[in-house]
Write a protein that holds these residues in place. Structure first.
Motif, PDB file in Angstrom:
ATOM      1  N   GLN A 127     -24.100  48.554 -70.956  1.00 33.12           N
ATOM      2  CA  GLN A 127     -25.329  49.455 -70.917  1.00 33.12           C
ATOM      3  C   GLN A 127     -25.611  49.979 -69.439  1.00 33.12           C
ATOM      4  N   ARG A 128     -24.801  50.732 -68.870  1.00 37.54           N
ATOM      5  CA  ARG A 128     -25.070  51.511 -67.735  1.00 37.54           C
ATOM      6  C   ARG A 128     -24.701  53.020 -67.820  1.00 37.54           C
ATOM      7  N   SER A 129     -25.157  53.638 -66.825  1.00 38.55           N
ATOM      8  CA  SER A 129     -24.870  55.138 -67.050  1.00 38.55           C
ATOM      9  C   SER A 129     -23.384  55.412 -66.980  1.00 38.55           C
ATOM     10  N   PRO A 130     -22.997  56.285 -67.922  1.00 37.98           N
ATOM     11  CA  PRO A 130     -21.411  56.611 -67.433  1.00 37.98           C
ATOM     12  C   PRO A 130     -21.139  57.311 -66.410  1.00 37.98           C
ATOM     13  N   SER A 131     -22.249  57.836 -65.651  1.00 40.08           N
ATOM     14  CA  SER A 131     -22.001  58.519 -64.461  1.00 40.08           C
ATOM     15  C   SER A 131     -21.472  57.620 -63.230  1.00 40.08           C
ATOM     16  N   LEU A 132     -21.880  56.407 -63.533  1.00 38.70           N
ATOM     17  CA  LEU A 132     -21.727  55.331 -62.474  1.00 38.70           C
ATOM     18  C   LEU A 132     -20.232  54.894 -62.479  1.00 38.70           C
ATOM     19  N   TYR A 133     -19.576  55.221 -63.577  1.00 44.26           N
ATOM     20  CA  TYR A 133     -18.091  54.880 -63.436  1.00 44.26           C
ATOM     21  C   TYR A 133     -17.408  56.326 -63.421  1.00 44.26           C
ATOM     22  N   LEU A 134     -17.525  57.279 -64.099  1.00 48.52           N
ATOM     23  CA  LEU A 134     -17.051  58.499 -63.859  1.00 48.52           C
ATOM     24  C   LEU A 134     -17.053  59.302 -62.645  1.00 48.52           C
ATOM     25  N   MET A 135     -18.032  59.162 -61.919  1.00 46.59           N
ATOM     26  CA  MET A 135     -18.018  59.679 -60.384  1.00 46.59           C
ATOM     27  C   MET A 135     -16.997  58.989 -59.475  1.00 46.59           C
ATOM     28  N   PRO A 136     -16.972  57.605 -59.502  1.00 45.70           N
ATOM     29  CA  PRO A 136     -16.029  56.959 -58.644  1.00 45.70           C
ATOM     30  C   PRO A 136     -14.489  57.167 -59.089  1.00 45.70           C
ATOM     31  N   LEU A 137     -14.292  57.302 -60.373  1.00 47.54           N
ATOM     32  CA  LEU A 137     -13.078  57.423 -61.138  1.00 47.54           C
ATOM     33  C   LEU A 137     -12.702  58.929 -60.704  1.00 47.54           C
ATOM     34  N   SER A 138     -13.374  59.746 -60.506  1.00 46.26           N
ATOM     35  CA  SER A 138     -12.999  61.144 -60.323  1.00 46.26           C
ATOM     36  C   SER A 138     -12.549  61.198 -58.818  1.00 46.26           C
ATOM     37  N   PHE A 139     -13.422  60.554 -57.679  1.00 47.66           N
ATOM     38  CA  PHE A 139     -13.131  60.325 -56.434  1.00 47.66           C
ATOM     39  C   PHE A 139     -11.869  59.689 -56.160  1.00 47.66           C
ATOM     40  N   ALA A 140     -11.604  58.598 -56.932  1.00 49.06           N
ATOM     41  CA  ALA A 140     -10.420  57.682 -56.738  1.00 49.06           C
ATOM     42  C   ALA A 140      -9.252  58.517 -57.133  1.00 49.06           C
ATOM     43  N   SER A 141      -9.257  59.382 -58.161  1.00 52.20           N
ATOM     44  CA  SER A 141      -7.968  60.395 -58.508  1.00 52.20           C
ATOM     45  C   SER A 141      -7.712  61.262 -57.449  1.00 52.20           C
ATOM     46  N   LEU A 142      -8.814  62.034 -56.595  1.00 60.72           N
ATOM     47  CA  LEU A 142      -8.597  62.721 -55.575  1.00 60.72           C
ATOM     48  C   LEU A 142      -8.003  61.965 -54.187  1.00 60.72           C
ATOM     49  N   LEU A 143      -8.580  60.978 -53.999  1.00 57.84           N
ATOM     50  CA  LEU A 143      -8.238  60.266 -52.712  1.00 57.84           C
ATOM     51  C   LEU A 143      -6.729  59.860 -52.990  1.00 57.84           C
ATOM     52  N   GLY A 144      -6.160  59.391 -54.110  1.00 46.44           N
ATOM     53  CA  GLY A 144      -4.890  58.862 -54.360  1.00 46.44           C
ATOM     54  C   GLY A 144      -3.968  59.873 -54.274  1.00 46.44           C
ATOM     55  N   GLY A 145      -4.212  61.088 -54.404  1.00 44.23           N
ATOM     56  CA  GLY A 145      -3.312  62.093 -54.020  1.00 44.23           C
ATOM     57  C   GLY A 145      -2.936  62.537 -52.663  1.00 44.23           C
ATOM     58  N   MET A 146      -3.658  61.919 -51.938  1.00 45.22           N
ATOM     59  CA  MET A 146      -3.288  61.937 -50.373  1.00 45.22           C
ATOM     60  C   MET A 146      -2.050  61.078 -49.902  1.00 45.22           C
ATOM     61  N   GLY A 147      -1.609  60.106 -50.713  1.00 45.97           N
ATOM     62  CA  GLY A 147      -0.731  59.206 -50.439  1.00 45.97           C
ATOM     63  C   GLY A 147       0.581  59.518 -50.302  1.00 45.97           C
ATOM     64  N   THR A 148       1.065  60.566 -51.187  1.00 48.11           N
ATOM     65  CA  THR A 148       2.501  61.133 -50.951  1.00 48.11           C
ATOM     66  C   THR A 148       2.485  62.523 -51.135  1.00 48.11           C
ATOM     67  N   MET A 149       3.521  63.040 -50.706  1.00 52.69           N
ATOM     68  CA  MET A 149       3.971  64.552 -50.753  1.00 52.69           C
ATOM     69  C   MET A 149       3.503  65.059 -51.877  1.00 52.69           C
ATOM     70  N   ILE A 150       3.853  64.583 -53.111  1.00 50.98           N
ATOM     71  CA  ILE A 150       3.856  65.348 -54.531  1.00 50.98           C
ATOM     72  C   ILE A 150       2.165  65.084 -55.171  1.00 50.98           C
ATOM     73  N   GLY A 151       1.409  64.059 -54.160  1.00 50.28           N
ATOM     74  CA  GLY A 151       0.102  63.597 -54.869  1.00 50.28           C
ATOM     75  C   GLY A 151      -0.882  64.649 -55.276  1.00 50.28           C
ATOM     76  N   THR A 152      -0.856  65.744 -54.202  1.00 48.79           N
ATOM     77  CA  THR A 152      -1.575  66.933 -54.390  1.00 48.79           C
ATOM     78  C   THR A 152      -1.154  68.281 -53.733  1.00 48.79           C
ATOM     79  N   PRO A 153      -1.485  69.307 -54.329  1.00 42.05           N
ATOM     80  CA  PRO A 153      -0.731  70.543 -54.101  1.00 42.05           C
ATOM     81  C   PRO A 153      -0.709  70.824 -52.500  1.00 42.05           C
ATOM     82  N   PRO A 154      -2.010  70.546 -51.867  1.00 42.32           N
ATOM     83  CA  PRO A 154      -1.959  70.965 -50.470  1.00 42.32           C
ATOM     84  C   PRO A 154      -0.601  70.363 -49.830  1.00 42.32           C
ATOM     85  N   ASN A 155      -0.308  69.255 -50.034  1.00 39.05           N
ATOM     86  CA  ASN A 155       0.721  68.375 -49.699  1.00 39.05           C
ATOM     87  C   ASN A 155       1.928  69.019 -49.496  1.00 39.05           C
ATOM     88  N   ILE A 156       2.085  69.647 -51.008  1.00 39.37           N
ATOM     89  CA  ILE A 156       3.360  70.342 -51.171  1.00 39.37           C
ATOM     90  C   ILE A 156       3.499  71.368 -50.441  1.00 39.37           C
TER      91      ILE A 156
END
Length: 199
Positions: A127-156
């Motif tokens: 019974q919480r707002s979905p934004s409290l879960y979706l916003m952190p989830l979105s940021f986590a997917s972006l942050l994880g891309g920095m970990g490897t060369m193939i994680g995000t297009p800028p690294n490639i």
């Protein structure tokens, strides 16, 4: 001049992106065709960018991510998250940490799509707002891309440019010491500090 035409093209593309009536890929293709029509890009060079190593690598990563979803491996891992209970912080960590890890090795959107339904279900059951879960989830997917060369297009792109400039590309985990440190710090901020008023 070609420079002025390129500026106008970018401004038109930005307005179309903001407008949102057309799909992003269609807007990008329209911009490409505009450059060809006004003569900035020769017709025979119109699709030459699709052969760039960065584009090929991104496509390969998306195919691998889709394959992992199709065999059900990622979904089985996601089912385990149901066992974390109702604690808000544990729910966020259980959602965001695997998303962060997966997005280091597959497309960010694919990693995000796997856990979005579970995030919505957690929000509904708690019974919480979905934004409290979706916003952190979105940021986590972006942050994880920095970990490897193939994680995000800028690294490639940077790895390909380095290969062209000095003859040596970045290795798969050359980005990891800095990328993982920033990702974990960001995850700590998102899960424990930014959302502290929702617990």
């Amino acid at each position: 001049s070609s420079a002025a035409s390129d500026v106008y093209k970018r401004q038109i593309q930005l307005l179309l992106f903001i407008w949102g009536a057309l799909r992003y890929d269609l807007v990008a293709l329209l911009g490409l065709f505009f450059l060809a029509i006004v003569g900035i890009i020769p017709g025979e060079m119109l699709f030459s960018g699709f052969s760039h190593p960065a584009v090929t690598t991104v496509i390969a990563v998306m195919l691998i991510g889709t394959g992992l979803q199709e065999v059900g491996l990622i979904e089985r891992c996601a089912l385990l998250l149901h066992k974390v209970g109702e604690n808000f912080y544990l729910q966020l960590l259980a959602l965001c940490f695997p998303t962060l890890v997966l997005s280091s090795f597959m497309n960010n959107v694919g990693a995000l799509a796997v856990f979005m339904p579970l995030a919505l279900e957690m929000a509904k059951s708690s019974q919480r707002s979905p934004s409290l879960y979706l916003m952190p989830l979105s940021f986590a997917s972006l942050l994880g891309g920095m970990g490897t060369m193939i994680g995000t297009p800028p690294n490639i792109v940077i790895a390909a440019y380095r290969q062209k400039a000095i003859g040596t590309s970045f290795a798969m985990f050359d980005f990891s010491p800095v990328g993982i440190s920033i990702a974990l710090l960001g995850l700590f901020w998102i899960c424990l500090l930014y959302t502290s008023d929702a617990a």
